[in-house]
Scaffold this active site. Structure first.
Site, PDB file in Angstrom:
ATOM      1  N   SER A 163       0.778  -1.072   0.030  1.00 24.18           N
ATOM      2  CA  SER A 163       0.043  -0.053   0.213  1.00 24.18           C
ATOM      3  C   SER A 163       0.799   1.087   0.053  1.00 24.18           C
ATOM      4  O   SER A 163       1.715   1.409   0.972  1.00 24.18           O
ATOM      5  CB  SER A 163      -1.057  -0.186   1.231  1.00 24.18           C
ATOM      6  N   GLU A 248       0.120  -3.309  14.466  1.00 25.51           N
ATOM      7  CA  GLU A 248      -0.815  -3.304  13.303  1.00 25.51           C
ATOM      8  C   GLU A 248      -2.082  -3.750  13.833  1.00 25.51           C
ATOM      9  O   GLU A 248      -3.173  -3.150  13.934  1.00 25.51           O
ATOM     10  CB  GLU A 248      -0.516  -4.085  12.203  1.00 25.51           C
ATOM     11  N   GLU A 375      -8.168 -16.969   8.820  1.00 31.79           N
ATOM     12  CA  GLU A 375      -7.701 -18.353   8.670  1.00 31.79           C
ATOM     13  C   GLU A 375      -6.358 -18.561   9.707  1.00 31.79           C
ATOM     14  O   GLU A 375      -6.051 -19.254  10.526  1.00 31.79           O
ATOM     15  CB  GLU A 375      -7.484 -18.877   7.595  1.00 31.79           C
TER      16      GLU A 375
END
Length: 391
Positions: A163, A248, A375
């Site tokens: 990003s 994060e 997951e």
């Protein structure tokens, strides 16, 4: 459990609120919007620098790094006020919240002052080079390699989903430096300026924002990086990654909780079934906040609980997605109107919450992927919380 804050924390909150009221740029000043998550308009650079100078950018840091040595609870209140008001304290969130924070945790004094401080003062911007075409949430499978050549590393490989890379000045890049070591053991971290010869950045659009190009492919072809740009010990990049993702996920669970709260607040149930959905979402949100409060209390006592962040990350991102899905269903055909504004937002916030229910729902899938997919988080929970075997 006492879900209230002490007087000193509320005093801290009031001081920060007063700072915001006195110093927020006006809507006219903030008319220029960022074009990516590593592009900061001039007015926003001034705003971020003011926060740094006043100790409000990352209040848990010491003053020389944009803070005021705030406690864990005070740091939470700071984030809560920003989220509640929908204010961005930086338009380079990964630079401030992940990369600079990682450098302050693992970097040398020279790296802290050469790279972290300029990022925190919005003099430069940074992007995070983790994911690869064959290594998304499974960082240990990365194949971008860095070979030592005298006082340099030579880097070859590719990153994706990076990003803001096309607007960033530097990339915090995870590379493989020992191909013969076990997957988790042979990873290192390099700071790579984006103007280094051999670095190619290719931005691409997402289907929810065709005109908004934030994602990038980044290619490294015989890129020479000074050995002094190594962050942390050689082949110990997994420790840096764990710290980076910890920063994060700590930020993300609060963001997802607030996003879920906004979706629930904007929900307008009409039928009995929709009212049942609404009640369930309210209970889910309350459970998320209570679990978050417990994790916050442990952090305030100095206890590290990495698995708890995985639990919060799953519950927050999936709860937010579920709330938006129910609201979209309740809106019916009107929910597909991309031009509709579904919620008021501050002129200093990101715009992803105001472009119609479908856009909000489509963007929610990013929350279940970024920072480690649901997951992967469930795998961590299974092993480290439930004690289940890997197979």
């Amino acid at each position: 459990m006492r879900l209230t804050f002490d007087t000193d924390v509320e005093t801290f909150r009031a001081e920060f609120a007063a700072f915001l009221e006195a110093n927020l740029p006006t809507e006219a000043e903030a008319a220029e919007r960022p074009r990516s998550s590593a592009h900061i308009p001039a007015w926003a650079r001034r705003w971020q620098r003011l926060q740094f100078d006043q100790g409000w950018l990352l209040p848990g840091n010491p003053p020389e790094f944009g803070g005021r040595r705030a406690s864990v609870i005070q740091q939470y209140v700071h984030l809560e006020e920003l989220s509640r008001r929908r204010i961005c304290h930086s338009y380079n969130p990964q630079g401030v919240g992940i990369i600079a924070a990682s450098l302050l945790s693992f970097g040398t004094d020279e790296q802290k002052h050469r790279w972290a401080v300029p990022v925190l003062r919005a003099e430069i911007t940074a992007a995070l080079g983790m994911s690869e075409p064959g290594a998304g949430s499974d960082l240990a499978s990365l194949r971008t390699r860095a070979e030592r050549d005298g006082d340099h590393f030579v880097v070859n490989g590719q990153k994706v989903w990076t990003s803001g890379a096309h607007d960033a000045d530097v990339l915090l890049t995870f590379v493989r430096t020992d191909p013969d070591a076990p997957k988790h053991k042979g990873i290192s971290v390099l700071l790579i300026p984006t103007d280094t010869p051999g670095v190619t950045r290719r931005p691409f659009a997402s289907y929810t924002a065709a005109d908004d190009k934030d994602f990038n492919e980044v290619f490294f072809e015989d890129v020479r990086v000074p050995a002094g740009h190594l962050v942390g010990p050689l082949n110990q990049g997994w420790r840096v990654a764990s710290g980076s993702l910890g920063h994060e996920r700590t930020l993300m669970w609060l963001g997802e909780a607030e996003r879920m709260a906004r979706a629930v607040g904007d929900f307008r149930p009409a039928t009995p079934l929709q009212k049942d959905w609404y009640a369930t979402l309210v209970m889910d949100l309350q459970a998320l906040r209570l679990l978050g409060s417990a994790a916050l209390a442990r952090a305030a006592r100095g206890e590290q609980d990495v698995p708890a962040l995985s639990v919060l990350k799953v519950l927050g991102s999936e709860g937010s997605q579920r709330a938006l899905e129910r609201a979209l269903e309740a809106a019916g055909p009107d929910g597909l109107d991309m031009s509709a504004t579904t919620a008021p937002y501050h002129h200093m916030g990101f715009d992803d919450d105001c472009r119609g229910w479908f856009n909000r729902y489509a963007r929610s899938f990013g929350g279940t992927i970024a920072g480690g997919t649901s997951e992967i988080q469930r795998g961590i929970i299974a092993e480290r919380v439930l004690g289940l075997p890997r197979r």
